[in-house]
Design an enzyme around this catalytic site. Structure first.
Site, PDB file in Angstrom:
ATOM      1  N   LYS A 112       0.861  -1.178   0.000  1.00  0.00           N
ATOM      2  CA  LYS A 112       0.000   0.000   0.000  1.00  0.00           C
ATOM      3  C   LYS A 112       0.895   1.225   0.000  1.00  0.00           C
ATOM      4  O   LYS A 112       1.709   1.413   0.909  1.00  0.00           O
ATOM      5  CB  LYS A 112      -0.882   0.009   1.246  1.00  0.00           C
ATOM      6  CG  LYS A 112      -1.861   1.164   1.300  1.00  0.00           C
ATOM      7  CD  LYS A 112      -3.077   0.858   0.415  1.00  0.00           C
ATOM      8  CE  LYS A 112      -4.181   1.845   0.545  1.00  0.00           C
ATOM      9  NZ  LYS A 112      -5.491   1.225   0.745  1.00  0.00           N
ATOM     10  N   SER A 152      -1.788  -1.194  -3.932  1.00  0.00           N
ATOM     11  CA  SER A 152      -2.875  -0.235  -3.761  1.00  0.00           C
ATOM     12  C   SER A 152      -2.260   1.114  -3.440  1.00  0.00           C
ATOM     13  O   SER A 152      -1.104   1.215  -3.051  1.00  0.00           O
ATOM     14  CB  SER A 152      -3.808  -0.666  -2.629  1.00  0.00           C
ATOM     15  OG  SER A 152      -4.510  -1.827  -2.973  1.00  0.00           O
TER      16      SER A 152
END
Lengths: 365, 365, 365, 365
Positions: free
Chosen positions: A156, A226
């Site tokens: 992330k 992400s």
């Protein structure tokens, strides 16, 4: 979960003693926001989760959030169900490893957090290197020595909001882009290149800024990146198989060549001993612990020679389109809608496609 | 097609003589609008199509539009490709019927148009009866005597816009609903009930206003109803198999029990001799002439016991969600994105599911 | 605030001692979600706020949330800025009341919470009565005896999600509607009728279920009702002027006859001694403490005889459209974008319009 | 108009002889699409309009479309009404010019079309120069010699769709961007720079590719540029005042410094003798023939120091947000919703603001 702030299911497991809070090393989940820059369901869930864990561990939430990666992908398009996967390591995770019983390698988990990444490094070479270093650290912690044993790396990354871009500018820095949506894309590419570097899928000469969103032959078949406003560091979770670990779970993965690659879905299940003809039977489905998918609307505006409209749509973001479509396909093969499907697969799997990883229990002999 | 006004592909076929304009009896297609009340891509395509046919037939467009049903479903979510299927009946369509060669029944087509339906009848009993009568007329024209030989009935119904509701009120009429979105739903149900009546799937006592959007056991497994602002009559296309017809095409259908019913997709293909394990091979795919799917976000907010978020989404219409998901699944099995997937399947197929019909060439012996 | 979980601005005021946590009686704010059923930014902000207040007051968040109304309207369309207004009552709020100095009436605040409202009462008569009772309680607490001195009543009502509808059904209850969007509308109407009853704007015979969304002559010019998934009780905030209170603030309001009613905006400011010709000057703008607006897309699909497209739009919710437009107008008059603009003004102000209330400091003599 | 294909209002005027088809030189309008790449309402309207004019002029539609600029801006957010302004030049347009009656300058109109612009020139220097040349041609045709007499220049530029980008690539060309949304922005900037060059607002050294979307001091206060998939040439309409023309209409304009600049709206009306305090009275409103507005969400994510959320919104395009807000403001001042409000004002008026032009009849003495 009933809404993005609902962690009651995990709370019950903790209260009932079925999960020990101290065993939790990472969380991967899907929340029902739009998956874009202004998706606050990820932050809401994280705040709720850390408050819960804080109560059970006696640690402040702001310390926990820096220790336990919580990687969320917003967007539950179509049939997808908001849900989260809690990764735990129990005390006996290494107990039976290498034992005489001849158990094969088991699921291995390693996590790492990079240092905070300033807005002006997002989507640039420094970002790539930051991710690569964190992946190597996580591999060491997972006791995985061969990159070939790594099957999935979730990262992330922070992105650039309009406000962050202004702040950076005020401090005398340029940013890679002032467009928030584009910054999320660049952040994902930086993450993918970082993973590719760490796993030896690309070398330092190839995984450079200049290749980002240009040379799609530079890629990782095991990276799932992400990007969101709610993080300032790169959070890394490495998943693989290792003989240093014991336990009932194993992981496998396949690249998906495009959004119609049902073969990849069936193949990765087959490798774990789970038939799908055409759908996984309920008994076999119960063995599946997690489905992790990365996908992407084909840049060339076509799927197998036919036009798609995802990239030109002003009403629905292209990533929302593709998550809904690929989610529908994978859910149909599985007969289950609890699938982590994340868009923005630039350089993650084949161009225009993506990848799928499955964690499942070994079948009982 | 390159955009909703692009009929150049058909124009080429007409110019090249591969299709005769006079043989065209109906068009079914998907256009890349939002599929809702304010989707004008359907009207744009229809205007373009009728202008083209008008040039080739020497008839005014406003006459043609009342003779040739052009049923469009807006919304190319996910991988779906904007496209249209042109149904033609050639002079020798009945030539070989019942011949000694032992050819089985072939695709049979019949169309009908109802009288214009005023806004205050939309979604009410008069609407149901109007559709039922038109379906019976279309069956006669298709020379299908047994309702069991009908496999797909496409109906396009008018709906109520905010403006039409005001106009009706000004004329002293009440409308079933002033909410445009809801009016599209009611219009679809009226259409489904009309088909169910005509095909004997429901009787006149069951297919009544009171059961609309309430008693989901009243349904048709062969009805596909669209609704849009651009029509004022009910346009009906009946597709089935009949020994009164000859030709290389045949049609089959299956109800889909939910959005994950990959089995229905594989089964309907199998019935036409087309294996999908897991995907239709390119050679077999070439035999497929049309895929027609109807689907619906489950009203109970769950798919197989897991929550979905389609109904509570303020950003993306629920029908757009489900079309994307089911389109992704069917496209994955077929390896092709040219699929007619229409949302709003209330009472069309099992509750929470829908149906699929496939038109394909007979395999060469 | 920088995002819906950001309460750092209030935290600084608390830490600096400029605001006492114990003085806070209510919060009204706008968060940057979509304002619909699946807008979780309201819950996220509330969780963050209550956690902050909990730390400062030593009370658990789940107790605070039942004591301090936190009424949020999601949706910062167009120029609107996410922000929140913190209503406080200091120890000397009543000190100078009725003193010889001849100060006129000052801003008076009263809050109340109803009992939890089950899903099957939402949008029905029991809902209306529940709100009316809570408004009367809040008026008493505000020491306002004449309904004419009430200028703004903010209510936040629970609504029905798809999941709640299913749960109610499972318990043997019917709900007013299973459509989440419609349930929000009905909840708002119930709130408006409850306020109208309590303020004597309507009587018990008029404010009944049957008039909801039908007879728009039954209305309150001082009701502002929000509805959302995150509350289960009716939260009420009554704002008015009272000689029982002292302090520098005063409130005034005006109904808005339609979305173009710039006159109402200029008038309400004029009543508070703030000229806008055409825009409020910076010095005067500094006196304004809060702007509270309620608006509605005209049901008849027209504004002053010209068509609007808000109601037929499948891509953007009608309430998002109107908030953006009216927010743009009011912000232009004020020269400031920190405006509470809430959609869904059914029966709140004139049909197709809404209302505006302004809290401002008295001008220095 | 009732929908984007509805030209019946103009048809009535033509049939009644109130407008002569041969007098029509340009059309400017707003259609109710999303205003983005996949907004086909513009093409639908254009096809309908040209078919109508074709019937009245006896010319093929594909010839007319190359002669008569039809500049449409998609997106009727908030209160905005879909409508179109038909610019006509009657035989006596120059009759009274310079007459003894002492009439001042009247509205002057000139149009021009550039050569088709290939995808690889879109948003580049060649694009800027193409627009500048067309503007100069249109000025000559309008008999306006001083750039200071030009008050509004509307240009419609082609953009790059995903498909066009692929096609260009296949022909060995690079495009300025493969992102369709960004290509529309670059096309608008090229248009603005072209106008600025032609009107002397910028010089050739300033209006270069390198300044595009970077140096916002290079701008035109009279340029209004749209971009869309439906055109391949630059369509230019120059509007100004000239003593070579006679007639009752006059035009004026003002830059808008930001989205709250109500002062600019009031000022431009005042210059035409139309008071707004706070709203234009109905009698005066009848004098207004057209309102043309260009606006832009401030890149710096703030309006007058307060955060806005338009740029980070994944659900609603930023241009849709700002059109709704500024449209609401201007409509409130006018009391009328028939306003041409176009987003994408990069380099068109002050950074973060835009411009407004009004065409009105001279007041009767």
């Amino acid at each position: 979960m009933a809404h993005p702030g609902d962690v009651s299911a995990l709370e019950r497991l903790l209260v009932d003693g079925k999960v020990q809070a101290r065993d939790i090393v990472a969380v991967i989940g899907k929340t029902e926001g739009n998956g874009g820059v202004n998706d606050f369901t990820r932050g809401y869930f994280t705040q709720s989760l850390m408050a819960l864990l804080g109560r059970h561990l006696g640690e402040p939430a702001d310390v926990l959030v820096k220790r336990i990666p919580c990687v969320l992908s917003g967007g539950c398009e179509g049939v997808l169900t908001p849900h989260y996967v809690v990764l735990t390591i129990s005390d006996d995770a290494h107990a039976a490893a290498g034992d005489a019983a001849g158990n094969g390698p088991a699921l291995a988990i390693g996590t790492a957090m990079s240092a905070p990444l300033p807005a002006w490094e997002v989507g640039r070479l420094a970002h790539i290197q930051s991710v690569a270093a964190a992946v190597r650290t996580a591999m060491e912690r997972a006791q995985i020595t061969s990159p070939g044993d790594v099957h999935f790396v979730q990262v992330k990354c922070p992105c650039i909001t309009a406000a962050r871009a202004e702040a950076a500018k005020a401090q005398g820095h340029t940013v890679a882009t002032a467009d928030p949506g584009r910054s999320m894309a660049l952040a994902r590419v930086a993450g993918a290149f970082g993973v590719a570097l760490a796993l030896g899928e690309a070398d330092a000469a190839a995984a450079v800024e200049d290749a980002m969103l240009r040379d799609f032959s530079v890629l990782s078949n095991r990276a799932s990146i992400s990007s969101g406003v709610e993080v300032e560091v790169n959070e890394v979770i490495v998943l693989g198989n290792s003989t240093a670990w014991s336990g009932p779970l194993r992981i496998s993965h396949r690249p998906m060549r495009d959004a119609l690659d049902i073969g990849a879905v069936v193949d990765v299940l087959a490798e774990l001993g789970i038939p799908a003809a055409p759908q996984v039977a309920a008994a076999e489905a119960a063995r599946i612990a997690a489905i992790l998918v990365k996908c992407e609307p084909d840049r060339r505006a076509q799927v197998r020679g036919q036009r798609h409209t995802m990239l030109d749509d002003t009403d629905i973001n292209a990533q929302r389109h593709i998550r809904g479509a690929v989610g529908g396909l994978v859910a149909g093969v599985l007969g289950d809608t609890r699938i982590f499907v994340s868009g923005g697969a630039e350089h993650q799997g084949p161009d225009g496609g993506g990848l799928i990883a499955v964690i499942a229990q070994n079948s009982v002999a």
